[in-house]
Design a protein around this motif. Structure first.
Motif, PDB file in Angstrom:
ATOM      1  N   THR A  50      75.981  34.800  54.582  1.00 15.56           N
ATOM      2  CA  THR A  50      76.601  36.112  54.416  1.00 15.56           C
ATOM      3  C   THR A  50      78.124  35.997  54.460  1.00 15.56           C
ATOM      4  OG1 THR A  50      74.689  37.173  55.438  1.00 15.56           O
ATOM      5  CG2 THR A  50      76.702  38.464  55.350  1.00 15.56           C
ATOM      6  N   ASN A  51      78.632  35.221  55.397  1.00 22.04           N
ATOM      7  CA  ASN A  51      80.083  35.022  55.508  1.00 22.04           C
ATOM      8  C   ASN A  51      80.632  34.322  54.265  1.00 22.04           C
ATOM      9  OD1 ASN A  51      80.007  36.201  58.047  1.00 22.04           O
ATOM     10  ND2 ASN A  51      79.999  34.250  59.129  1.00 22.04           N
ATOM     11  N   PHE A  52      79.937  33.323  53.784  1.00 19.66           N
ATOM     12  CA  PHE A  52      80.352  32.604  52.581  1.00 19.66           C
ATOM     13  C   PHE A  52      80.420  33.544  51.381  1.00 19.66           C
ATOM     14  CE2 PHE A  52      78.741  30.461  48.717  1.00 19.66           C
ATOM     15  CZ  PHE A  52      79.826  29.629  48.458  1.00 19.66           C
ATOM     16  N   LEU A  53      79.381  34.349  51.196  1.00 20.25           N
ATOM     17  CA  LEU A  53      79.330  35.269  50.052  1.00 20.25           C
ATOM     18  C   LEU A  53      80.469  36.282  50.098  1.00 20.25           C
ATOM     19  CD1 LEU A  53      75.495  35.980  49.911  1.00 20.25           C
ATOM     20  CD2 LEU A  53      76.815  34.475  48.384  1.00 20.25           C
ATOM     21  N   ALA A  58      83.901  36.955  43.282  1.00 16.19           N
ATOM     22  CA  ALA A  58      82.925  37.196  42.221  1.00 16.19           C
ATOM     23  C   ALA A  58      82.105  38.433  42.574  1.00 16.19           C
ATOM     24  CB  ALA A  58      81.994  35.992  42.052  1.00 16.19           C
ATOM     25  N   GLU A  59      81.602  39.096  41.537  1.00 18.50           N
ATOM     26  CA  GLU A  59      80.619  40.161  41.754  1.00 18.50           C
ATOM     27  C   GLU A  59      79.276  39.483  41.951  1.00 18.50           C
ATOM     28  OE1 GLU A  59      80.405  43.496  39.047  1.00 18.50           O
ATOM     29  OE2 GLU A  59      82.422  42.992  38.352  1.00 18.50           O
ATOM     30  N   LEU A  60      78.519  39.932  42.935  1.00 22.55           N
ATOM     31  CA  LEU A  60      77.247  39.293  43.258  1.00 22.55           C
ATOM     32  C   LEU A  60      76.103  40.273  43.134  1.00 22.55           C
ATOM     33  CD1 LEU A  60      78.422  37.425  46.483  1.00 22.55           C
ATOM     34  CD2 LEU A  60      78.478  36.586  44.122  1.00 22.55           C
ATOM     35  N   GLU A  61      75.024  39.788  42.577  1.00 23.78           N
ATOM     36  CA  GLU A  61      73.800  40.585  42.440  1.00 23.78           C
ATOM     37  C   GLU A  61      72.640  39.696  42.876  1.00 23.78           C
ATOM     38  OE1 GLU A  61      71.489  43.074  38.908  1.00 23.78           O
ATOM     39  OE2 GLU A  61      73.311  41.952  38.432  1.00 23.78           O
ATOM     40  N   PHE A  62      71.710  40.272  43.612  1.00 24.03           N
ATOM     41  CA  PHE A  62      70.579  39.517  44.122  1.00 24.03           C
ATOM     42  C   PHE A  62      69.289  40.184  43.661  1.00 24.03           C
ATOM     43  CE2 PHE A  62      74.189  38.843  46.779  1.00 24.03           C
ATOM     44  CZ  PHE A  62      74.187  37.478  46.973  1.00 24.03           C
ATOM     45  N   LEU A  63      68.434  39.403  43.016  1.00 22.67           N
ATOM     46  CA  LEU A  63      67.196  39.941  42.484  1.00 22.67           C
ATOM     47  C   LEU A  63      66.024  39.035  42.835  1.00 22.67           C
ATOM     48  CD1 LEU A  63      68.398  40.814  38.851  1.00 22.67           C
ATOM     49  CD2 LEU A  63      68.098  42.414  40.754  1.00 22.67           C
ATOM     50  N   HIS A  64      64.863  39.650  42.905  1.00 26.59           N
ATOM     51  CA  HIS A  64      63.611  38.909  42.986  1.00 26.59           C
ATOM     52  C   HIS A  64      63.070  38.747  41.564  1.00 26.59           C
ATOM     53  CE1 HIS A  64      63.977  40.639  47.036  1.00 26.59           C
ATOM     54  NE2 HIS A  64      63.374  39.528  47.415  1.00 26.59           N
ATOM     55  N   ARG A  65      62.105  37.889  41.424  1.00 26.38           N
ATOM     56  CA  ARG A  65      61.505  37.594  40.116  1.00 26.38           C
ATOM     57  C   ARG A  65      61.098  38.868  39.376  1.00 26.38           C
ATOM     58  NH1 ARG A  65      57.504  33.693  41.621  1.00 26.38           N
ATOM     59  NH2 ARG A  65      56.625  35.410  42.780  1.00 26.38           N
ATOM     60  N   ASP A  66      60.386  39.773  40.051  1.00 33.89           N
ATOM     61  CA  ASP A  66      59.919  40.991  39.379  1.00 33.89           C
ATOM     62  C   ASP A  66      61.076  41.926  39.025  1.00 33.89           C
ATOM     63  OD1 ASP A  66      60.124  41.328  42.235  1.00 33.89           O
ATOM     64  OD2 ASP A  66      58.986  43.188  42.097  1.00 33.89           O
ATOM     65  N   GLU A  67      62.131  41.920  39.822  1.00 32.30           N
ATOM     66  CA  GLU A  67      63.293  42.764  39.540  1.00 32.30           C
ATOM     67  C   GLU A  67      64.073  42.236  38.343  1.00 32.30           C
ATOM     68  OE1 GLU A  67      64.225  44.244  44.088  1.00 32.30           O
ATOM     69  OE2 GLU A  67      64.846  42.222  43.471  1.00 32.30           O
ATOM     70  N   VAL A 110      79.102  24.295  48.510  1.00 30.59           N
ATOM     71  CA  VAL A 110      80.081  23.436  47.828  1.00 30.59           C
ATOM     72  C   VAL A 110      79.870  23.509  46.316  1.00 30.59           C
ATOM     73  CG1 VAL A 110      80.767  21.021  47.454  1.00 30.59           C
ATOM     74  CG2 VAL A 110      80.475  21.896  49.788  1.00 30.59           C
ATOM     75  N   LEU A 111      78.629  23.486  45.876  1.00 35.40           N
ATOM     76  CA  LEU A 111      78.315  23.572  44.448  1.00 35.40           C
ATOM     77  C   LEU A 111      78.829  24.892  43.861  1.00 35.40           C
ATOM     78  CD1 LEU A 111      76.861  22.440  41.926  1.00 35.40           C
ATOM     79  CD2 LEU A 111      74.755  23.464  42.820  1.00 35.40           C
ATOM     80  N   ILE A 112      78.544  25.983  44.532  1.00 31.60           N
ATOM     81  CA  ILE A 112      78.980  27.302  44.060  1.00 31.60           C
ATOM     82  C   ILE A 112      80.509  27.396  44.058  1.00 31.60           C
ATOM     83  CG2 ILE A 112      79.019  29.773  44.639  1.00 31.60           C
ATOM     84  CD1 ILE A 112      76.088  29.336  45.686  1.00 31.60           C
ATOM     85  N   SER A 113      81.138  27.006  45.139  1.00 37.04           N
ATOM     86  CA  SER A 113      82.606  27.080  45.247  1.00 37.04           C
ATOM     87  C   SER A 113      83.275  26.227  44.176  1.00 37.04           C
ATOM     88  CB  SER A 113      83.068  26.606  46.628  1.00 37.04           C
ATOM     89  OG  SER A 113      82.628  27.483  47.617  1.00 37.04           O
ATOM     90  N   GLY A 114      82.778  25.030  43.996  1.00 33.27           N
ATOM     91  CA  GLY A 114      83.350  24.133  42.995  1.00 33.27           C
ATOM     92  C   GLY A 114      83.224  24.686  41.593  1.00 33.27           C
ATOM     93  N   ARG A 115      82.094  25.270  41.306  1.00 33.42           N
ATOM     94  CA  ARG A 115      81.873  25.837  39.976  1.00 33.42           C
ATOM     95  C   ARG A 115      82.773  27.042  39.747  1.00 33.42           C
ATOM     96  NH1 ARG A 115      76.220  24.668  37.853  1.00 33.42           N
ATOM     97  NH2 ARG A 115      76.908  22.570  38.283  1.00 33.42           N
TER      98      ARG A 115
END
Length: 126
Positions: A50-53, A58-67, A110-115
Protein backbone atom coordinates in the motif's frame (compact mmCIF):
# COMPACT_ATOMS: atom_id res chain seq x y z
CA UNK A 1 0.23 10.11 -16.72
CA UNK A 2 0.67 6.36 -16.94
CA UNK A 3 -2.50 4.36 -16.21
CA UNK A 4 -1.79 0.86 -14.86
CA UNK A 5 -4.38 -1.88 -14.53
CA UNK A 6 -3.47 -4.66 -12.09
CA UNK A 7 -5.51 -7.78 -12.82
CA UNK A 8 -5.70 -10.63 -10.32
CA UNK A 9 -6.25 -14.22 -11.37
CA UNK A 10 -9.27 -14.47 -9.09
CA UNK A 11 -12.91 -13.47 -9.25
CA UNK A 12 -14.55 -10.74 -7.18
CA UNK A 13 -17.22 -11.22 -4.53
CA UNK A 14 -17.46 -12.41 -0.94
CA UNK A 15 -17.76 -16.13 -1.73
CA UNK A 16 -14.70 -16.01 -4.01
CA UNK A 17 -12.73 -14.08 -1.40
CA UNK A 18 -13.51 -16.67 1.29
CA UNK A 19 -12.63 -19.48 -1.11
CA UNK A 20 -9.33 -17.79 -1.99
CA UNK A 21 -8.44 -17.35 1.69
CA UNK A 22 -9.13 -21.02 2.34
CA UNK A 23 -7.04 -22.03 -0.67
CA UNK A 24 -4.12 -19.85 0.46
CA UNK A 25 -4.31 -21.32 3.98
CA UNK A 26 -4.71 -24.97 2.99
CA UNK A 27 -2.64 -25.18 -0.18
CA UNK A 28 -0.62 -22.01 -0.72
CA UNK A 29 1.75 -23.54 -3.30
CA UNK A 30 -1.13 -24.32 -5.66
CA UNK A 31 -2.85 -20.93 -5.40
CA UNK A 32 -3.17 -19.54 -8.93
CA UNK A 33 -2.55 -15.82 -8.34
CA UNK A 34 1.05 -14.92 -7.64
CA UNK A 35 0.13 -11.21 -7.65
CA UNK A 36 -2.24 -11.88 -4.73
CA UNK A 37 0.39 -13.95 -2.93
CA UNK A 38 2.99 -11.20 -3.25
CA UNK A 39 0.80 -8.25 -2.31
CA UNK A 40 -1.77 -9.61 0.16
CA UNK A 41 -1.67 -11.45 3.44
CA UNK A 42 -4.46 -13.92 4.11
CA UNK A 43 -6.95 -11.18 4.93
CA UNK A 44 -5.62 -7.78 3.85
CA UNK A 45 -3.35 -5.91 1.49
CA UNK A 46 0.21 -5.78 2.83
CA UNK A 47 1.09 -2.38 4.29
CA UNK A 48 4.42 -2.23 2.42
CA UNK A 49 2.53 -2.72 -0.84
CA UNK A 50 0.00 0.00 0.00
CA UNK A 51 2.82 2.41 0.87
CA UNK A 52 4.66 1.58 -2.36
CA UNK A 53 1.55 2.16 -4.49
CA UNK A 54 0.89 5.52 -2.82
CA UNK A 55 4.31 6.74 -3.98
CA UNK A 56 3.92 5.75 -7.65
CA UNK A 57 3.49 8.47 -10.22
CA UNK A 58 0.73 6.64 -12.05
CA UNK A 59 -3.03 6.15 -12.08
CA UNK A 60 -3.79 2.73 -10.64
CA UNK A 61 -6.73 0.44 -11.22
CA UNK A 62 -7.23 -2.97 -9.63
CA UNK A 63 -9.49 -5.60 -11.14
CA UNK A 64 -10.35 -9.24 -10.71
CA UNK A 65 -10.64 -11.57 -13.69
CA UNK A 66 -14.44 -11.20 -13.94
CA UNK A 67 -14.24 -7.41 -13.60
CA UNK A 68 -11.72 -7.22 -16.47
CA UNK A 69 -14.17 -9.08 -18.69
CA UNK A 70 -17.07 -6.87 -17.60
CA UNK A 71 -15.31 -3.51 -17.86
CA UNK A 72 -12.98 -4.00 -20.81
CA UNK A 73 -14.54 -7.02 -22.56
CA UNK A 74 -11.22 -8.86 -22.29
CA UNK A 75 -11.04 -12.53 -21.55
CA UNK A 76 -8.71 -15.35 -22.33
CA UNK A 77 -5.55 -13.41 -21.51
CA UNK A 78 -2.92 -14.83 -19.20
CA UNK A 79 -3.38 -13.74 -15.57
CA UNK A 80 -2.23 -12.25 -13.30
CA UNK A 81 -0.99 -9.35 -15.36
CA UNK A 82 -0.32 -5.64 -15.14
CA UNK A 83 -1.66 -3.76 -18.15
CA UNK A 84 -1.05 -0.22 -19.28
CA UNK A 85 -3.86 1.81 -20.82
CA UNK A 86 -2.75 3.90 -23.78
CA UNK A 87 -5.17 5.66 -26.12
CA UNK A 88 -8.14 3.64 -24.84
CA UNK A 89 -6.23 0.43 -25.52
CA UNK A 90 -4.84 -2.01 -22.97
CA UNK A 91 -1.40 -3.49 -23.51
CA UNK A 92 0.58 -5.95 -21.44
CA UNK A 93 3.02 -4.00 -19.28
CA UNK A 94 4.24 -6.72 -16.91
CA UNK A 95 3.40 -10.23 -18.06
CA UNK A 96 2.18 -13.23 -16.10
CA UNK A 97 5.58 -14.83 -16.52
CA UNK A 98 7.37 -11.77 -15.12
CA UNK A 99 5.02 -11.65 -12.11
CA UNK A 100 5.33 -15.40 -11.53
CA UNK A 101 9.14 -15.11 -11.65
CA UNK A 102 9.15 -12.58 -8.79
CA UNK A 103 10.27 -14.39 -5.63
CA UNK A 104 9.13 -11.53 -3.39
CA UNK A 105 7.14 -8.32 -3.26
CA UNK A 106 10.44 -6.41 -3.18
CA UNK A 107 11.43 -7.80 -6.57
CA UNK A 108 8.00 -6.92 -7.99
CA UNK A 109 8.34 -3.37 -6.64
CA UNK A 110 11.77 -3.00 -8.29
CA UNK A 111 10.34 -4.28 -11.59
CA UNK A 112 7.44 -1.82 -11.48
CA UNK A 113 9.60 1.14 -10.40
CA UNK A 114 12.21 0.43 -13.04
CA UNK A 115 9.64 0.16 -15.78
CA UNK A 116 7.96 3.41 -14.74
CA UNK A 117 11.29 5.25 -14.58
CA UNK A 118 12.34 4.03 -18.01
CA UNK A 119 8.95 4.86 -19.51
CA UNK A 120 8.87 1.35 -20.93
CA UNK A 121 5.48 0.21 -22.05
CA UNK A 122 6.47 -3.41 -22.77
CA UNK A 123 5.31 -5.75 -25.37
CA UNK A 124 1.95 -6.68 -26.66
CA UNK A 125 -1.70 -5.75 -26.92
CA UNK A 126 -3.92 -7.50 -24.40
Amino acid sequence: MTHLVFVYNADSGLFNTVTDIAHKLLSPHTYSCKLCNLTHSYFTVRKDWTNFLAELDAELEFLHRDELEEKYRLKGISLPVILVRQNDRLETWISTEEINDCPSMEVLKVLISGRLQSGQSNSSGA
